[in-house]
Design a protein around this motif. Structure first.
Motif, PDB file in Angstrom:
ATOM      1  N   ASN A 108     -19.804  20.240 -32.814  1.00 55.15           N
ATOM      2  CA  ASN A 108     -20.671  21.120 -32.034  1.00 55.15           C
ATOM      3  C   ASN A 108     -19.903  21.943 -31.005  1.00 55.15           C
TER       4      ASN A 108
ATOM      5  N   ARG B  90     -26.761  19.161 -31.575  1.00 59.50           N
ATOM      6  CA  ARG B  90     -26.996  20.566 -31.919  1.00 59.50           C
ATOM      7  C   ARG B  90     -28.363  21.030 -31.421  1.00 59.50           C
ATOM      8  N   LYS B  91     -29.355  20.159 -31.539  1.00 58.33           N
ATOM      9  CA  LYS B  91     -30.692  20.507 -31.047  1.00 58.33           C
ATOM     10  C   LYS B  91     -30.708  20.559 -29.518  1.00 58.33           C
TER      11      LYS B  91
ATOM     12  N   PRO C 163     -23.433  26.066 -36.874  1.00 62.42           N
ATOM     13  CA  PRO C 163     -23.420  25.173 -38.030  1.00 62.42           C
ATOM     14  C   PRO C 163     -22.426  25.572 -39.103  1.00 62.42           C
TER      15      PRO C 163
ATOM     16  N   ALA D 278     -35.051  11.724 -40.791  1.00 63.15           N
ATOM     17  CA  ALA D 278     -33.952  12.636 -41.118  1.00 63.15           C
ATOM     18  C   ALA D 278     -32.791  11.920 -41.781  1.00 63.15           C
TER      19      ALA D 278
ATOM     20  N   LYS E 171     -24.107  11.729 -38.560  1.00 64.01           N
ATOM     21  CA  LYS E 171     -25.169  12.622 -39.024  1.00 64.01           C
ATOM     22  C   LYS E 171     -26.249  12.777 -37.963  1.00 64.01           C
TER      23      LYS E 171
ATOM     24  N   HIS F 231     -18.838  17.141 -41.650  1.00 61.91           N
ATOM     25  CA  HIS F 231     -19.979  16.842 -42.517  1.00 61.91           C
ATOM     26  C   HIS F 231     -19.520  16.463 -43.928  1.00 61.91           C
TER      27      HIS F 231
ATOM     28  N   TRP G  85     -35.620  10.730 -36.153  1.00 61.33           N
ATOM     29  CA  TRP G  85     -34.238  10.515 -36.576  1.00 61.33           C
ATOM     30  C   TRP G  85     -34.166   9.653 -37.810  1.00 61.33           C
TER      31      TRP G  85
ATOM     32  N   ASP H  78     -24.782  14.412 -34.576  1.00 66.12           N
ATOM     33  CA  ASP H  78     -24.522  15.834 -34.727  1.00 66.12           C
ATOM     34  C   ASP H  78     -25.824  16.631 -34.655  1.00 66.12           C
ATOM     35  N   ARG H  79     -26.835  16.159 -35.361  1.00 63.61           N
ATOM     36  CA  ARG H  79     -28.124  16.847 -35.321  1.00 63.61           C
ATOM     37  C   ARG H  79     -28.742  16.774 -33.923  1.00 63.61           C
TER      38      ARG H  79
END
Length: 278
Positions: free
Chosen positions: A111, A172-173, A116, A278, A165, A125, A275, A168-169
Motif C-alpha cells: 500500500n 487500502r480501504k 492497486p 472476503a 490478504k 499478491h 473480512w 492489505d484490503r
C-alpha cells in the motif's frame, strides 16, 4: 458453547463407536489365548461399547477432571494432554507473532503507493496467492524432504499469506477513508496519521483477524505436527484416531471445539463478517 461441546461429545462418541474395527482387540488374534478367553474379550468389548455406556464413562472422566483413562496408554488423559498442549500453544503463539509481522510489513509495502496496480502490490499478491494454493501437507513434506525449515516455518508461511490478504484490503480501504484524506490534505505527518487516525479505525478488524488466524492455525496443526513428529496436540489426536483411543480423542476434540467457539465470539461483529466473507 455448552451446547456445542455437548454435540461434539455425542457426535464424536457415535462416530468412533461405529467406526470399522473399534471393538476389535489385538489379543483376540493371539493364539496363546484360549477360545473361551477370546470370547470373553469380545463379550466385554461389546458390553462396554454401547453408546450410552461410553457417554457415561466419558462424562464421568470429565467430572473427575482427569478426562478419563487412555485406552492405549492406560494413564489419565490429562497427563498426556498437558505436555502436548504446552508444545502446541508455544508453536501457535510464535507462528502467529511472526506471521503478523511479515503480513504487516508486506501489506505496508503493497500500500506504499496506495495504488492497486503498483509493482510491489502485484508481487505481494502473487506470492500470497501461490503460497495459499500449496496444500499445507505438501508444504510440510517439501520442507521435510529438503531438510530445511520446520513446523514454525510452515505455520508462519501459511498464516502470513492468509493474513496479508485481509491486512492489505483493510489498509487500502482505510487509506481512502474521507477523514484520512482530509488529514493528509491538512499536512498531518505520517506517524501522527497512523497513530491518531489509522490505527483506532482498524483495531476492531485487527481483533477479528486475530481470531481467524487462530482458527487457521488450529486447522493446520494436525498435518504439520504429524509430518514433523512434533509432540503436540495434533500428533496426539492423530495417534488417538489411529489407535481408537476414544478418551484421548474426545478430550482433544472438546478442547478444539471450545477454542473454535470462543474464537467465534470475537467475529460476531459486522466488520469481522465482512473480512471472513472476503
Amino acid at each position: 458453547m455448552a451446547t456445542v461441546v455437548l454435540l461434539v461429545i455425542v457426535g464424536s462418541i457415535v462416530l468412533v463407536r461405529f467406526a470399522p474395527g473399534y471393538l476389535s482387540d489385538a489379543r483376540e488374534m493371539d493364539a496363546r489365548y484360549a477360545e473361551g478367553a477370546r470370547n470373553e474379550l469380545a463379550t466385554e468389548a461389546a458390553r462396554s461399547g454401547s453408546v450410552g455406556g461410553m457417554l457415561w464413562s466419558e462424562v464421568r472422566g470429565l467430572l473427575r477432571r482427569d478426562l478419563g483413562v487412555s485406552r492405549q496408554y492406560e494413564v489419565p488423559v490429562v497427563e498426556l494432554v498437558r505436555p502436548c498442549l504446552a508444545v502446541t500453544v508455544g508453536l501457535l503463539l510464535k507462528s502467529m507473532m511472526l506471521a503478523w509481522i511479515i503480513a504487516g510489513c508486506t501489506a505496508t509495502i503493497s500500500n506504499w503507493g496506495r495504488s492497486p496496480v503498483s509493482l510491489p502490490g502485484r508481487l505481494c499478491h502473487l506470492t500470497s496467492t501461490v503460497l495459499l494454493a500449496v496444500p499445507i501437507g505438501a508444504m510440510a513434506t517439501m520442507c521435510l524432504l529438503a531438510d530445511s525449515g520446520g513446523p514454525l516455518l510452515v505455520l508462519t508461511t501459511l498464516l502470513a499469506a492468509r493474513d496479508f490478504k485481509f491486512l492489505d484490503r483493510m489498509l487500502r480501504k482505510a487509506w481512502n477513508d474521507p477523514h484520512l484524506l482530509h488529514a493528509r490534505a491538512q499536512g498531518v505527518s505520517t506517524p501522527e496519521l497512523i497513530r491518531v487516525h489509522l490505527l483506532p479505525g482498524i483495531m476492531p478488524q485487527l481483533g477479528s483477524l486475530a481470531t481467524l488466524s487462530i482458527l487457521t492455525a488450529l486447522g493446520a496443526m494436525v498435518p504439520v505436527e504429524v509430518i514433523f513428529s512434533t509432540p503436540g496436540i495434533g500428533q496426539l489426536a492423530w495417534n488417538a484416531a489411529m489407535n481408537r483411543d476414544l478418551p484421548v480423542l474426545l478430550a482433544v476434540t472438546v478442547m478444539m471445539a471450545i477454542a473454535v467457539t470462543a474464537s467465534g465470539f470475537g467475529t460476531g461483529s459486522r466488520p469481522a463478517t465482512e473480512w471472513q466473507t472476503a
